[in-house]
Design a protein around this motif. Sequence first.
Motif, PDB file in Angstrom:
ATOM      1  N   VAL C  90      18.991 -14.077   2.966  1.00 47.25           N
ATOM      2  CA  VAL C  90      17.995 -12.828   3.103  1.00 47.25           C
ATOM      3  C   VAL C  90      16.640 -12.664   2.294  1.00 47.25           C
ATOM      4  O   VAL C  90      16.677 -13.151   1.112  1.00 47.25           O
ATOM      5  CB  VAL C  90      18.619 -11.750   3.183  1.00 47.25           C
ATOM      6  CG1 VAL C  90      19.443 -11.368   1.904  1.00 47.25           C
ATOM      7  CG2 VAL C  90      17.964 -10.557   3.535  1.00 47.25           C
ATOM      8  N   VAL C  91      15.496 -12.498   3.047  1.00 48.53           N
ATOM      9  CA  VAL C  91      14.442 -12.364   2.454  1.00 48.53           C
ATOM     10  C   VAL C  91      14.277 -10.957   2.036  1.00 48.53           C
ATOM     11  O   VAL C  91      14.197 -10.144   3.124  1.00 48.53           O
ATOM     12  CB  VAL C  91      13.367 -12.880   3.037  1.00 48.53           C
ATOM     13  CG1 VAL C  91      11.898 -12.624   2.314  1.00 48.53           C
ATOM     14  CG2 VAL C  91      13.603 -14.568   3.464  1.00 48.53           C
ATOM     15  N   VAL C  92      13.931 -10.657   0.884  1.00 45.28           N
ATOM     16  CA  VAL C  92      13.272  -9.235   0.755  1.00 45.28           C
ATOM     17  C   VAL C  92      12.002  -9.114   0.540  1.00 45.28           C
ATOM     18  O   VAL C  92      11.431  -9.810  -0.315  1.00 45.28           O
ATOM     19  CB  VAL C  92      13.931  -8.337  -0.415  1.00 45.28           C
ATOM     20  CG1 VAL C  92      13.435  -7.148  -0.849  1.00 45.28           C
ATOM     21  CG2 VAL C  92      15.425  -8.070  -0.132  1.00 45.28           C
ATOM     22  N   ASN C  93      11.285  -8.566   1.551  1.00 45.14           N
ATOM     23  CA  ASN C  93       9.908  -8.579   1.477  1.00 45.14           C
ATOM     24  C   ASN C  93       9.447  -7.536   0.908  1.00 45.14           C
ATOM     25  O   ASN C  93       9.593  -6.162   1.349  1.00 45.14           O
ATOM     26  CB  ASN C  93       9.295  -8.719   2.788  1.00 45.14           C
ATOM     27  CG  ASN C  93       7.740  -8.619   3.046  1.00 45.14           C
ATOM     28  OD1 ASN C  93       7.249  -8.351   3.874  1.00 45.14           O
ATOM     29  ND2 ASN C  93       7.315  -8.917   1.748  1.00 45.14           N
ATOM     30  N   VAL C  94       8.813  -7.347  -0.418  1.00 46.25           N
ATOM     31  CA  VAL C  94       8.271  -6.382  -1.067  1.00 46.25           C
ATOM     32  C   VAL C  94       7.047  -5.812  -0.728  1.00 46.25           C
ATOM     33  O   VAL C  94       6.228  -6.698  -0.628  1.00 46.25           O
ATOM     34  CB  VAL C  94       8.549  -6.314  -2.900  1.00 46.25           C
ATOM     35  CG1 VAL C  94       8.197  -5.018  -3.279  1.00 46.25           C
ATOM     36  CG2 VAL C  94       9.822  -6.783  -3.047  1.00 46.25           C
ATOM     37  N   VAL C  95       6.694  -4.536  -0.268  1.00 42.85           N
ATOM     38  CA  VAL C  95       5.503  -4.121   0.316  1.00 42.85           C
ATOM     39  C   VAL C  95       4.913  -3.045  -0.662  1.00 42.85           C
ATOM     40  O   VAL C  95       5.767  -2.196  -0.916  1.00 42.85           O
ATOM     41  CB  VAL C  95       5.663  -3.789   1.788  1.00 42.85           C
ATOM     42  CG1 VAL C  95       4.668  -3.220   2.278  1.00 42.85           C
ATOM     43  CG2 VAL C  95       5.875  -5.250   2.524  1.00 42.85           C
ATOM     44  N   ASP C  96       3.570  -3.153  -0.739  1.00 45.79           N
ATOM     45  CA  ASP C  96       3.013  -2.082  -1.342  1.00 45.79           C
ATOM     46  C   ASP C  96       2.646  -0.945  -0.180  1.00 45.79           C
ATOM     47  O   ASP C  96       1.559  -1.237   0.423  1.00 45.79           O
ATOM     48  CB  ASP C  96       1.807  -2.585  -1.969  1.00 45.79           C
ATOM     49  CG  ASP C  96       0.859  -1.505  -2.666  1.00 45.79           C
ATOM     50  OD1 ASP C  96       1.014   0.027  -2.590  1.00 45.79           O
ATOM     51  OD2 ASP C  96      -0.224  -1.661  -3.369  1.00 45.79           O
ATOM     52  N   ALA C  97       3.352  -0.005  -0.186  1.00 44.85           N
ATOM     53  CA  ALA C  97       3.041   1.124   1.154  1.00 44.85           C
ATOM     54  C   ALA C  97       1.808   1.440   0.913  1.00 44.85           C
ATOM     55  O   ALA C  97       1.150   2.028   1.937  1.00 44.85           O
ATOM     56  CB  ALA C  97       4.374   2.188   0.846  1.00 44.85           C
ATOM     57  N   SER C  98       1.173   1.595  -0.247  1.00 54.27           N
ATOM     58  CA  SER C  98      -0.235   2.032  -0.233  1.00 54.27           C
ATOM     59  C   SER C  98      -1.358   1.178   0.278  1.00 54.27           C
ATOM     60  O   SER C  98      -2.517   1.546   0.438  1.00 54.27           O
ATOM     61  CB  SER C  98      -0.476   2.656  -1.549  1.00 54.27           C
ATOM     62  OG  SER C  98      -0.542   1.538  -2.454  1.00 54.27           O
ATOM     63  N   SER C  99      -1.144  -0.096   0.493  1.00 48.22           N
ATOM     64  CA  SER C  99      -1.885  -0.909   1.267  1.00 48.22           C
ATOM     65  C   SER C  99      -1.200  -1.519   2.297  1.00 48.22           C
ATOM     66  O   SER C  99      -0.978  -2.812   2.038  1.00 48.22           O
ATOM     67  CB  SER C  99      -2.642  -1.675   0.195  1.00 48.22           C
ATOM     68  OG  SER C  99      -1.991  -2.558  -0.243  1.00 48.22           O
ATOM     69  N   LEU C 100      -0.619  -0.812   3.245  1.00 48.10           N
ATOM     70  CA  LEU C 100       0.108  -1.655   4.371  1.00 48.10           C
ATOM     71  C   LEU C 100      -0.659  -2.725   4.881  1.00 48.10           C
ATOM     72  O   LEU C 100      -0.052  -3.796   5.350  1.00 48.10           O
ATOM     73  CB  LEU C 100       0.356  -0.696   5.485  1.00 48.10           C
ATOM     74  CG  LEU C 100       1.916  -0.037   5.127  1.00 48.10           C
ATOM     75  CD1 LEU C 100       2.095   0.959   6.508  1.00 48.10           C
ATOM     76  CD2 LEU C 100       2.924  -0.998   5.163  1.00 48.10           C
ATOM     77  N   GLU C 101      -2.021  -2.411   5.342  1.00 48.75           N
ATOM     78  CA  GLU C 101      -2.620  -3.463   6.078  1.00 48.75           C
ATOM     79  C   GLU C 101      -2.681  -4.759   5.444  1.00 48.75           C
ATOM     80  O   GLU C 101      -2.553  -5.796   6.221  1.00 48.75           O
ATOM     81  CB  GLU C 101      -4.227  -3.050   6.304  1.00 48.75           C
ATOM     82  CG  GLU C 101      -4.332  -1.871   6.874  1.00 48.75           C
ATOM     83  CD  GLU C 101      -4.480  -0.829   5.930  1.00 48.75           C
ATOM     84  OE1 GLU C 101      -4.100  -0.700   4.762  1.00 48.75           O
ATOM     85  OE2 GLU C 101      -5.284   0.405   6.175  1.00 48.75           O
TER      86      GLU C 101
END
Lengths: 78, 53, 666
Positions: C90-101
């Motif tokens: 499984v891949v955990v995709n870490v995302v900076d929610a403050s720059s979603l785009e």
Amino acid sequence: MTLYEGKTGFTYVVKGIHLEQNSITRRLEALGLNEMTGVQILNRKRSGAFIIKVRGTRLAIGKYIAQGIEVEEVKKNA
Amino acid sequence: MIATIVIAGIITVAAIAAAVKRVRDFRNHRYCAGCSRCAGGMNADGNRGSCHK
Amino acid sequence: MPKHTEEKEITVGFIGNPNCGKTTLFNAFTGANLKVANWPGVTVERVEGSTTYKGRTIKLIDLPGIYSLASYSIEEKVSRKCIMQENIDVVVNVVDASSLERNLYLTLQLLEMGKPVILALNMMDIVEERGMEIDLHRLPEMLGGIPVVPVSARKRTGLDVLLHAVLHHYEEGVKDRVVHYEPELEAAISRTEENLKKYYGELVHSRWYAIKLLEQDEEIIQYYPKAAVAADINYEKQIIHQKYNYIDEIVEDTLFNKESKAQATDKVDKYLTHPVWGVPIFLGIMALVFFLTFTVGDFLKGYFEIALDWFSGAVSGLLIKLAVADWLQSLLVDGIIAGVGGILTFLPNIFILFLALAFLEDSGYMARVAYVMDGIMGMLGLSGKAFLPMVLGFGCTVPAVMATRALEKEKDRKRTILITPFMSCSARLPIYVLFADMFFGKYAMLAAYSLYLAGVLAAIGIALVINHFDRGKTEGTLLIELPEYKSPNARTIAIYVWEKVKDYLTKAGTTIFIASIILWFLLNFNLQGMTEHVADSFGAEIGKILEPVLRPAGLGMWQIGVALISGISAKEVVVSSFSVLFGIGNINSAAGMTELTGILESVGFTALNAYALMIFCLLYTPCAATIATIKKETHSWKWTLGMVLFQLVFAWLAAVLVYQIGGLFL
């Protein structure tokens, strides 16, 4: 025309990116600046540096990059 | 006399430890790899130019 | 649950954009239990760790930070290969929610690969701080039903929920296709998929391969040459564009209150990045920073001095009681406590300086400085990007020199490295605080600020001269993201300032501690052994050699020669050597200053001499750590030594000029 010739406050649409350094093109791409993307000029300096808004993010770009981005005018901003 | 030797000993040990630490810190200094990706703003650890990447 | 009976180890790949907090999150799971190696054949670091959750062992792989899964950079290739070929469940995709785009582009590509993906929404606290909201129900819906888990790597929240999601979803791929391209493109994808099937049989992730083939991805074309698409139509741009359009839709649907913040930023930027006023405003802000450093710092300093006085007295008393030998008393009290303690009393000033710098960083202003300074830097034949290392130089030159790696061209790097030490680092602050306070009275602050300006001007001047003889073509390749302004986060600032304060304390405890001992030895011994008179010591002998050289700069005292030499170990040592040299226990206190001023004035050392001294300290050879760093970064002893020599000569010339010209007017 190129983005370099653009005016502050106006929005343009990218027609093509012609930069010698492929790495910069890739970086711009990853930042969401590709063909058909809308670009708004927020600020420009005499030196040819710009602040542009692309897909909701502000980018500061230098003269060389601005000259390498071919654009077309879309609409005037009030 | 004993106090003199003890304190002098402590200072010597401390000085050597300090020198070792300084050199080791410098060697391990990893600060910025210059990835030019700290696109403004700081990273989650509160550093810029020292993201340890 | 029955399906867990075989107790297989689950392998999780952590992936995300650079600076999204991926590594912080990764470390939160694994702790110090890491295995670091290189990816096969390349120099990209591969970090592995493991954790357990509900009795299951979970192996974690930290993939390099990337923006996209194309095959242009080594990092991208490595990540892609790992996900496709290794046994990542499984891949955990870490995302900076403050720059979603920005971050969702990678997510959409991951989803197309068909592996189970879990989205870890990091930095939700920043989203909240900025007054934005993310619709956590709509977001997973638009991403094909994958689990979306808000986490905070910093506050260590959401970690268990994330592992829970890993446990429950590692067997489920993406249910539905997420991005629906326009019909023409979809048709092309289907055609390519059929070709793939025809030549290579049933493939697990045929849609992904088809898309990559349409993008003319070199690596995939090598694998499946027969299914390659004629290059006459380049679908790549359409594919990227349509992905981004979908991201726009997602953002539109799930992110709220973005506009109002953006407008506020635009308004502020109108002033702060103004084509004409931008530079004066920057100078004004820096002036304010130094004003605070002095006033607030001085206010706090008083308590430190009282503490130091008390400590020094207590140690002295104790040593006498223990009947410790005289020389050791001298070493401890006049050498170590005066040297190290004297430096520690400047901590409030350092603290305020870094607090102010952290404030500027975290608010989002610092990134703008590169843009504001781009014009001036262009005249120097440097990109605005080169100004960022220079700003870092106000803190410490060592990381600043390292940060020049961000400059692509070797020539630009060396130029920037050459001028960065002129940006007055925090180690030089104690020198200014001390001498400006002693000799300039109410104009102390002005005198100190003028030194910062002089440093910047020296840097600019030298760059101009170099550019005159060796015209550098300004690349104009400045490219940085400007974050939206936000009110600074207390925690982030606390971490930043603590790091710097810790560095300062470490330096006091190591470099300055050792330097004080050596200095004490040099000043109290000569060939005959311990001496009563400092003027007969080794140190004095060395200093006397320099005396004639320094005389034209108004610095013709052997003590100053000694102080300047020892200052190469660390610039603060210039101050501690004054305390050791003149035997002043608490140099930063009012009494200590009066004492030193008295001694110096009695030999004709005036405000002008003090200013020449400060100019010399500003410009001369940086500290040993900086020199070593420069050697490491330029890989050239010749260049490094040349620079050291140049800075010595330059500092001397500047100090002589100041002293001689100043002498005409005073």
